[in-house]
Scaffold this motif. Structure first.
Motif, PDB file in Angstrom:
ATOM      1  N   TYR A 122     -10.734   2.215  -0.376  1.00  0.00           N
ATOM      2  CA  TYR A 122     -10.637   1.836  -1.801  1.00  0.00           C
ATOM      3  C   TYR A 122     -11.543   1.375  -2.545  1.00  0.00           C
TER       4      TYR A 122
ATOM      5  N   ARG B 181       0.880  -1.222   0.074  1.00  0.00           N
ATOM      6  CA  ARG B 181      -0.110  -0.055   0.218  1.00  0.00           C
ATOM      7  C   ARG B 181       0.838   1.311  -0.116  1.00  0.00           C
ATOM      8  N   GLU B 182       2.108   1.315   0.792  1.00  0.00           N
ATOM      9  CA  GLU B 182       2.777   2.432   0.926  1.00  0.00           C
ATOM     10  C   GLU B 182       3.626   2.597  -0.408  1.00  0.00           C
TER      11      GLU B 182
ATOM     12  N   ARG C 165       1.145   4.191  -3.071  1.00  0.00           N
ATOM     13  CA  ARG C 165       0.518   5.498  -2.776  1.00  0.00           C
ATOM     14  C   ARG C 165       0.589   6.548  -3.747  1.00  0.00           C
ATOM     15  N   GLY C 166      -0.472   7.234  -4.260  1.00  0.00           N
ATOM     16  CA  GLY C 166      -0.537   8.122  -5.212  1.00  0.00           C
ATOM     17  C   GLY C 166      -0.369   7.505  -6.708  1.00  0.00           C
ATOM     18  N   ALA C 167      -0.265   6.268  -6.939  1.00  0.00           N
ATOM     19  CA  ALA C 167      -0.043   5.533  -8.441  1.00  0.00           C
ATOM     20  C   ALA C 167      -1.654   5.644  -8.667  1.00  0.00           C
ATOM     21  N   ARG C 168      -1.674   5.329 -10.063  1.00  0.00           N
ATOM     22  CA  ARG C 168      -2.886   5.199 -11.005  1.00  0.00           C
ATOM     23  C   ARG C 168      -3.709   4.178 -10.338  1.00  0.00           C
TER      24      ARG C 168
ATOM     25  N   GLU D  93      -3.744   2.841  -7.553  1.00  0.00           N
ATOM     26  CA  GLU D  93      -3.559   2.679  -5.896  1.00  0.00           C
ATOM     27  C   GLU D  93      -4.808   1.801  -5.174  1.00  0.00           C
ATOM     28  N   HIS D  94      -5.966   2.202  -5.933  1.00  0.00           N
ATOM     29  CA  HIS D  94      -7.138   1.575  -5.337  1.00  0.00           C
ATOM     30  C   HIS D  94      -7.223  -0.010  -5.451  1.00  0.00           C
TER      31      HIS D  94
END
Length: 943
Positions: free
Chosen positions: A451, A407-408, A411-414, A416-417
């Motif tokens: 998410y 998850r870390e 984070r912020g990636a396309r 992420e969910h």
């Protein structure tokens, strides 16, 4: 030499002129010459010459010699066969023919040569069988191979024992060919010890049979080293001694053995580069010793020493990676480097393995090692893959931590969910496997709420529904059932196109099952239409609900009403399995495939249960064969084993269940669910032993079954005690109780005596009681209760650890008084003893423990407390009960121990007058104790 040259020239002739049979190569002593060719390594030439001899009217004696050599040639050929099954078959054929040959030609010199070769065939065949057992995936076939191996080892060991004895006698008589006799004795002695060790590998770690064989092997190798200290085999024997010591838990002795074997290199000179000038054979021995040394050092937490051992080997051995254990040493070095945190070196070592053989074993292991290295800067999807692997291995803590790191990293990636939902979903499944349903439900909620756009969010919602339903069923709280309904509604509204959204009918049916309304559940499942995404699941659920309804009626004694439902369920299971198989064929979606596979497992276990209920146990094994290997949920694996073992029991085949299970833990001791399955088998063996013991208290078979049951009980709680598996207090406590009771049997505690109050004999077999004490200690720390305290103190006391026991008893009764505060009658508080009856015998045990510690420490305060406890017990019981006689005996024993002999003697005489001259008449086991005390006092009281 001239003869060998001719033979080499004749090879082409033998190959090209089969019709002429190469008669020109024959001379005098042809069979002897063929053997010399074989011994010099010219196997093809020897084989060709044997064919020529057989085809050219050789004498009967020469033909016998050729046949004898033919056996050895066939063994050599078999050892080159990579297929273990074919190799085993070829060696078995040679063994059987050699035995027949010896019988038919018993009095000939040639038979002696074959007899000398027979042990090596046994050894090679046993090696092939052991390897086949370890690689066989089918548990039934593995069990068959194990049984075959057992019979072979027993035959081989008998053969070798006879040879050792025969040649030892010849050497002692100092007659005949001394060199030959000594050679044969050396080989037989070494091979016998080696066979004992290999035989031990057929048994699971810690099994009693394994321990016996290891000790026998160890003694054999030590005898060999004493008799043949200069033999090259002695260094191999040192490695085997290390393996034996290691398996017996004697790790420091094992380290010494491996280092002693390494000393072989010191017999050779060092070149200018510091490399010992050993040959290939010596290099193999040194590499084997180094590899075993490294593995043990790493296991003992001395990883830096393991790395140093590898570096030492690589620097001082010629062609170190070409030796037998060279690649394994590299692998062990990388693993040790990971342990010490030297990631850069571990990465370099793993890459060296890959470069050594990219497509082979070394390359595969190198890539596995790289995958275990820290995941810094690794893509989130790859981290999740490693997390899944860790969860599958049972490394739950690492799996959860990797999910967090994924998850870390995302984070912020396309996506992420996607990463977040998938990581929380996996975390929830990990918690479920640990029986931590509360934490699992929270993880599933996090996936769906944090998410919601993730691909796994709908699946997480459905998992949350099932988690809350499970909590509702267990806790009986409306909050959980309401939460499950809310999660189901959210799934249907937010993800209407997802297959799980069509599961509302399934959910209602499962709720009805939880409430015991199987008829209503069947109605829900039956109404789900064929075009629904839940139709396939509904069909298998319908079979299950029908089966459960039949079981419920049968349990109520309504067998006639239940039978039609059993028949309908059996038919429905068959239809459901066909539908599931067809659905599996029609989809490539891995998530759907996994869900369908779960349904199929539940169908097969449900049908197996039905077969047991309808007295068809013979159908269970075929239905469930190999199923446990397709499942990674320990609870499901345990259920599969429960069904298989119950079926074998019903057929009177419990021994087959043991053989089947042992073959699995031997091949894969870390297999999912082994602990739970061991508990299932332990209970089955325990019950069988109890039945046998009830019929015959001297039954040897009962003892064997209890010994095996004790071993499996210990195995079943191993993970829980180590903290690698969930600890279920009630289940674990019941296992500790059985270990305690079985320990009574193995320590020869008389029937109807169960605590140190009744029995204070010599503890000859402490293992099971020590295991029970360890379990209670863990329970006392994690799930304390008055029952755990009682059992823990009782176990410590019978082990002779009285001081520890007394401390626990004192704490127990400080927290749980048996008397009403301020009551001077000293009568038990009835409300307490009705609620907690176990406290009463424990109270007397406290008195006896305090008595014993008081005598040891000369503590009058403790002795006064013991006196008071005895008096209270006597006051609350009468002479028709065991506690009264127990307390009465220790009351007089205490008087004697304090030197008040006259009072003790007077009390005993009064007791005899007021009860019976024979005391309790042996009803409670105290007659002999009183008589012994009376005799003791007669020497100290002058009348």
């Amino acid at each position: 030499m001239h003869r060998f040259a001719l033979a080499l020239l004749a090879l082409a002739s033998l190959a090209s002129s089969a019709g002429a049979q190469g008669k020109g190569v024959l001379g005098h002593e042809n069979a002897e010459f063929a053997r010399r060719l074989f011994e010099q390594g010219y196997v093809d030439l020897a084989q060709g010459l044997c064919l020529v001899i057989e085809a050219n009217n050789a004498s009967p004696s020469e033909l016998l010699e050729v046949k004898a050599l033919g056996f050895e040639l066939r063994v050599k050929q078999a050892l080159g066969e990579k297929d273990l099954v074919k190799r085993k078959g070829a060696l078995r054929s040679v063994l059987d023919e050699e035995i027949l040959f010896i019988k038919e030609n018993a009095r000939t010199r040639v038979a002696d040569a074959v007899r000398a070769n027979l042990p090596s065939v046994y050894l090679e065949l046993s090696t092939a069988l052991t390897a086949a057992v370890s690689k066989e995936q089918d548990p039934v076939r593995r069990a068959e191979l194990t049984q075959e191996s057992q019979e072979l080892f027993e035959g081989g060991e008998q053969n070798l024992e006879k040879r050792v004895e025969d040649f030892a006698k010849r050497l002692a008589d100092a007659g005949g060919d001394t060199d030959y006799n000594r050679r044969q004795h050396e080989v037989a002695l070494f091979n016998l010890a080696k066979m004992n060790y290999q035989h031990s590998l057929l048994f699971a770690q810690g099994a009693p049979e394994q321990k016996e064989l290891l000790e026998k092997a160890l003694e054999g190798f030590q005898d060999f080293g004493f008799d043949y200290s200069e033999s090259p085999h002695n260094y191999r024997g040192m490695i085997y001694q290390g393996l034996c010591h290691e398996a017996l838990g004697m790790t420091e002795d094992a380290l010494t053995d491996y280092r002693d074997a390494l000393a072989l290199r010191e017999e050779y000179v060092l070149d200018e580069k510091g490399v010992y000038q050993v040959g290939p054979e010596e290099g193999d021995i040194i590499s084997g010793a180094t590899h075993n040394l490294m593995k043990l050092l790493t296991r003992l937490g001395r990883a830096r020493q393991a790395v140093a051992a590898a570096v030492d080997y690589l620097q001082h051995t010629p062609d170190p990676l070409l030796a037998n254990s060279g690649p394994e040493i590299l692998k062990a070095k990388a693993e040790a480097e990971i342990v010490v945190g030297d990631i850069a070196s571990a990465s370099a070592t793993a890459q060296t393995l890959i470069d050594l053989d990219p497509l082979g074993w070394a390359g595969s292991k190198g890539r596995e090692l790289l995958a275990r290295l820290p995941v810094d800067r690794m893509a989130p999807d790859k981290i999740l893959k490693i997390a899944e692997t860790s969860a599958g291995r049972g490394d739950y803590k690492r799996a959860v931590d990797l999910c967090r790191q994924a998850r870390e990293a995302g984070r912020g990636a396309r996506d992420e969910h996607d990463t977040g939902a998938a990581s929380f979903l996996l975390t929830g499944f990990v918690y479920q496997r640990q029986a931590r349903t509360q934490e699992a439900s929270l993880a599933f909620d996090c996936a769906a709420e944090l998410y919601p756009r993730g691909k796994s969010a709908p699946e997480a919602l459905y998992a949350a529904v099932n988690a809350y339903r499970e909590l509702s069923k267990r806790e009986r709280q409306r909050f959980y059932s309401k939460r499950a309904e809310e999660r189901m509604d959210t799934l249907a509204k937010k993800y209407p196109e997802h297959p799980r959204a069509a599961s509302a009918g399934i959910f209602r049916g499962l709720q009805s099952e939880d409430e015991g309304d199987f008829e209503r559940a069947r109605d829900y499942y039956s109404k789900i239409p064929k075009d629904s995404g839940s139709y396939v699941e509904a069909q298998f659920r319908l079979a299950t609900a029908t089966n459960l309804q039949a079981k419920s009626l049968a349990a109520q004694g309504k067998r006639a009403e239940a039978q039609p439902l059993f028949d309908a369920a059996e038919k429905q299971y068959g239809s459901a399995m066909e539908l599931i198989a067809a659905a599996q064929e029609s989809t490539l979606d891995t998530a759907v495939q996994k869900r369908l596979a779960t349904f199929l497992v539940q169908c097969r276990t449900g049908l197996a249960s039905l077969y047991l209920d309808t007295e068809k146990p013979g159908k269970v094994q075929e239905l469930l064969a190999g199923l446990e290997q397709k499942v990674d949920d320990p609870e499901v694996v345990a259920n599969i084993w429960d069904l298989r073992i119950t079926a074998l029991q019903a057929q009177g085949k419990l021994d087959e269940a043991v053989a089947l299970f042992e073959s699995i833990i031997l091949a894969s001791p870390g297999t999912t669910g082994v602990s739970s399955a061991a508990g299932v088998l332990a209970r089955a063996l325990d019950l069988s032993a109890q039945d046998l013991f009830t019929k015959d208290s001297q039954s040897k078979k009962a003892g064997e079954l209890w010994r095996k049951a004790g071993h499996y009980y210990s195995l079943s709680v191993k993970g829980a005690l180590a903290g690698t598996a969930s600890l279920r207090p009630t289940e674990v406590a019941s296992i500790a109780q059985r270990l305690y009771v079985i320990g009574l049997f193995f320590n020869g505690v008389p029937e109807f005596q169960s605590t140190f109050v009744d029995w204070q004999g010599t503890v000859a077999a402490p293992d099971l009681w020590e295991e029970a004490a360890a379990i209670y200690e863990r329970l006392d720390a994690q799930a304390p209760s008055y029952r755990v305290s009682v059992e823990r103190a009782r176990t410590l006391a019978i082990l002779g650890r009285i001081s520890e026991a007394e401390t626990i008893y004192a704490r127990l009764f400080d927290q749980n008084s048996l008397f009403v505060s301020g009551d001077t009658t000293r009568r038990f508080d009835r409300a307490v003893i009705e609620a907690r009856p176990e406290l009463v015998p424990a109270f007397l045990e406290w008195g006896v423990a305090t008595h014993m510690v008081g005598i040891q420490t000369k503590d009058e305060g403790r002795l006064d407390r013991a006196k008071d406890i005895y008096e209270r017990m006597i006051l609350n019981y009468d002479d028709s009960s065991r506690p009264w006689w127990q307390a009465k005996y220790f009351q007089f024993r205490l008087l004697s121990d304090r030197g008040l002999y006259d009072q003790a003697d007077l009390g005993i005489q009064s007791l005899k007058r007021n009860t019976d001259p024979e005391y309790d008449q042996g009803r409670f086991g105290f007659k002999d104790k009183f008589k012994a005390l009376e005799a003791e006092l007669s020497k100290k009281v002058f009348k």
